[in-house]
Design a protein around this motif. Structure first.
Motif, PDB file in Angstrom:
ATOM      1  N   GLY A  47      26.207  69.502  16.830  1.00 10.59           N
ATOM      2  CA  GLY A  47      26.590  69.668  18.220  1.00 10.59           C
ATOM      3  C   GLY A  47      26.204  68.437  19.014  1.00 10.59           C
ATOM      4  N   GLY A  48      26.252  68.549  20.337  1.00  8.90           N
ATOM      5  CA  GLY A  48      25.914  67.418  21.176  1.00  8.90           C
ATOM      6  C   GLY A  48      26.981  66.344  21.107  1.00  8.90           C
ATOM      7  N   SER A  49      26.652  65.192  21.641  1.00 12.74           N
ATOM      8  CA  SER A  49      27.585  64.076  21.655  1.00 12.74           C
ATOM      9  C   SER A  49      26.777  62.789  21.708  1.00 12.74           C
ATOM     10  N   PRO A  50      27.400  61.663  21.379  1.00 11.99           N
ATOM     11  CA  PRO A  50      26.680  60.393  21.487  1.00 11.99           C
ATOM     12  C   PRO A  50      26.133  60.208  22.888  1.00 11.99           C
ATOM     13  N   PRO A  51      24.947  59.638  23.010  1.00 10.83           N
ATOM     14  CA  PRO A  51      24.344  59.510  24.338  1.00 10.83           C
ATOM     15  C   PRO A  51      25.051  58.464  25.182  1.00 10.83           C
ATOM     16  N   ASP A  52      25.007  58.657  26.483  1.00  4.33           N
ATOM     17  CA  ASP A  52      25.545  57.653  27.389  1.00  4.33           C
ATOM     18  C   ASP A  52      24.575  56.496  27.558  1.00  4.33           C
ATOM     19  N   ARG A  53      23.317  56.705  27.100  1.00  2.43           N
ATOM     20  CA  ARG A  53      22.275  55.702  27.281  1.00  2.43           C
ATOM     21  C   ARG A  53      21.315  55.760  26.102  1.00  2.43           C
ATOM     22  N   LEU A  54      20.776  54.631  25.721  1.00  5.48           N
ATOM     23  CA  LEU A  54      19.752  54.556  24.685  1.00  5.48           C
ATOM     24  C   LEU A  54      18.623  55.525  25.016  1.00  5.48           C
ATOM     25  N   GLN A  55      18.179  56.290  24.021  1.00  6.08           N
ATOM     26  CA  GLN A  55      17.138  57.294  24.222  1.00  6.08           C
ATOM     27  C   GLN A  55      15.822  56.840  23.599  1.00  6.08           C
ATOM     28  N   THR A  56      14.712  57.410  24.107  1.00 10.16           N
ATOM     29  CA  THR A  56      13.395  57.052  23.611  1.00 10.16           C
ATOM     30  C   THR A  56      12.434  58.226  23.703  1.00 10.16           C
ATOM     31  N   GLY A  57      11.361  58.152  22.943  1.00  8.27           N
ATOM     32  CA  GLY A  57      10.310  59.160  22.971  1.00  8.27           C
ATOM     33  C   GLY A  57       9.086  58.610  22.267  1.00  8.27           C
ATOM     34  N   LEU A  58       7.954  59.304  22.440  1.00  7.76           N
ATOM     35  CA  LEU A  58       6.705  58.908  21.800  1.00  7.76           C
ATOM     36  C   LEU A  58       6.378  59.863  20.660  1.00  7.76           C
ATOM     37  N   PHE A  59       5.799  59.319  19.589  1.00 11.96           N
ATOM     38  CA  PHE A  59       5.514  60.080  18.379  1.00 11.96           C
ATOM     39  C   PHE A  59       4.119  59.728  17.863  1.00 11.96           C
ATOM     40  N   THR A  60       3.500  60.690  17.210  1.00 12.50           N
ATOM     41  CA  THR A  60       2.177  60.485  16.630  1.00 12.50           C
ATOM     42  C   THR A  60       2.291  60.352  15.118  1.00 12.50           C
ATOM     43  N   VAL A  61       1.588  59.373  14.553  1.00 15.06           N
ATOM     44  CA  VAL A  61       1.551  59.206  13.103  1.00 15.06           C
ATOM     45  C   VAL A  61       0.621  60.272  12.519  1.00 15.06           C
ATOM     46  N   ASP A  62       1.191  61.167  11.707  1.00 10.77           N
ATOM     47  CA  ASP A  62       0.401  62.225  11.075  1.00 10.77           C
ATOM     48  C   ASP A  62      -0.204  61.758   9.750  1.00 10.77           C
ATOM     49  N   ALA A  63       0.544  60.958   9.008  1.00  8.40           N
ATOM     50  CA  ALA A  63       0.105  60.483   7.697  1.00  8.40           C
ATOM     51  C   ALA A  63       1.068  59.407   7.233  1.00  8.40           C
ATOM     52  N   PHE A  64       0.709  58.712   6.156  1.00  9.41           N
ATOM     53  CA  PHE A  64       1.610  57.725   5.589  1.00  9.41           C
ATOM     54  C   PHE A  64       1.309  57.538   4.112  1.00  9.41           C
ATOM     55  N   GLY A  65       2.343  57.118   3.385  1.00  6.16           N
ATOM     56  CA  GLY A  65       2.218  56.855   1.964  1.00  6.16           C
ATOM     57  C   GLY A  65       2.619  55.429   1.661  1.00  6.16           C
ATOM     58  N   ASP A  66       2.930  55.154   0.400  1.00 10.68           N
ATOM     59  CA  ASP A  66       3.266  53.796  -0.007  1.00 10.68           C
ATOM     60  C   ASP A  66       4.519  53.273   0.673  1.00 10.68           C
ATOM     61  N   SER A  67       5.478  54.154   0.943  1.00 13.81           N
ATOM     62  CA  SER A  67       6.728  53.686   1.536  1.00 13.81           C
ATOM     63  C   SER A  67       7.167  54.506   2.741  1.00 13.81           C
ATOM     64  N   LEU A  68       6.512  55.616   3.013  1.00 12.64           N
ATOM     65  CA  LEU A  68       6.936  56.526   4.071  1.00 12.64           C
ATOM     66  C   LEU A  68       5.863  56.723   5.131  1.00 12.64           C
ATOM     67  N   VAL A  69       6.323  57.034   6.334  1.00  9.47           N
ATOM     68  CA  VAL A  69       5.435  57.396   7.438  1.00  9.47           C
ATOM     69  C   VAL A  69       5.880  58.747   7.971  1.00  9.47           C
TER      70      VAL A  69
END
Length: 290
Positions: free
Chosen positions: A165-187
């Motif tokens: 659903g939804g549609s492409p945004p009319d404007r670039l979107q942003t948000g803040l995220f917390t790093v829970d954990a990370f591995g050799d290649s993934l976050v």
């Protein structure tokens, strides 16, 4: 959480290469970016992709400018009809839209993507532009690993609603995220602001997660790779870039260009991109990430 991430990483590592994860898209429950902010953010439009019915379709991904001629994005944004990641463009035309907060707005730059280089064992690709982009700031690739608990910002041009659903945004979107954990290649990251269910959606694939500091330029930590349907609370997976820094530097500074000799043209104009974006909006209900 930490254990689950490494179980995921082991499963991914066991898959036969090339790896094609479930793609992620734009940012749900994020906020619009102000004009002039995060100018390194890139929209990659792809027109004329091979479709399952033998025809073509259009799609798009997110990314970031890391050198005047190079955009970093998710590896799965470039995959063949069989779902395999490939080191080449797969659409009839792939265009990087830079320094433009509103996809259909004025200004900014456009550059045709003419070559792709895939990372080994990671959902990361580097897209080479036909011509170097000047006057647009690049983002520096991190040289040190993520830190559990640190806060990263994400930008993306993906959908802003639930999957399908939804549609492409009319404007670039942003948000803040917390790093829970990370591995050799993934976050593994979870939504923080403006809401706990702020999350990447389809076509946010390749969007940059980056560190911010009041007295230093932003630093790229990871790019969007995969996750559950959006919006949602809890984790998404992104691909680390600090452990690819040497490969990225070597690729982007090599004197031997990967641009095909037969490539021609200079990208599309603003009017053409508006038409492409209108088509993408109409097709967003049935099309997925590349």
């Amino acid at each position: 959480m930490f254990t689950r991430l490494f179980v995921t990483a082991v499963v991914v590592s066991a898959l036969a290469v090339p790896w094609s994860p479930a793609p992620a898209g734009a940012i749900a429950n994020g906020t619009g970016v102000k004009d002039g902010d995060h100018r390194f953010a890139v929209l990659l439009t792809m027109t004329g992709l091979p479709a399952d019915d033998g025809g073509t379709r259009d799609s798009w991904c997110s990314g970031a400018l890391i050198a005047p001629r190079w955009v970093i994005t998710a590896g799965h944004c470039f995959r063949d009809a069989g779902g395999r990641r490939v080191s080449r463009t797969v659409a009839e035309r792939t265009v990087a839209v830079l320094d433009r907060t509103e996809p259909r707005g004025p200004g900014g730059r456009e550059a045709e993507v003419v070559a792709v280089v895939q990372a080994d064992g990671a959902d990361v690709a580097l897209a080479e532009l036909r011509d170097p982009v000047t006057g647009v700031p690049t983002i520096r690739v991190a040289g040190d690993p993520p830190v559990r608990g640190e806060v990263l910002r994400l930008t993306g041009f993906g959908l802003t609603g639930a999957d399908g659903g939804g549609s492409p945004p009319d404007r670039l979107q942003t948000g803040l995220f917390t790093v829970d954990a990370f591995g050799d290649s993934l976050v593994e990251t979870s939504g923080r602001e403006p809401h706990r269910d702020t999350s990447p959606c389809p076509h946010d694939s390749g969007g940059p997660y980056f560190r911010e500091s009041p007295d230093a330029p932003p630093v790229l930590v990871a790019v969007v790779s995969s996750g559950p349907g959006c919006p949602h609370t809890g984790p998404d997976l992104s691909a680390r870039v600090d452990n690819l820094a040497g490969w990225i530097t070597e690729t982007t500074t090599s004197q031997r260009s990967t641009v095909p000799v037969a490539a021609a043209g200079a990208g599309v104009g603003a009017a053409a991109l508006v038409i492409v974006w209108a088509v993408l909006r109409r097709r967003s209900g049935t099309g997925g990430s590349p």
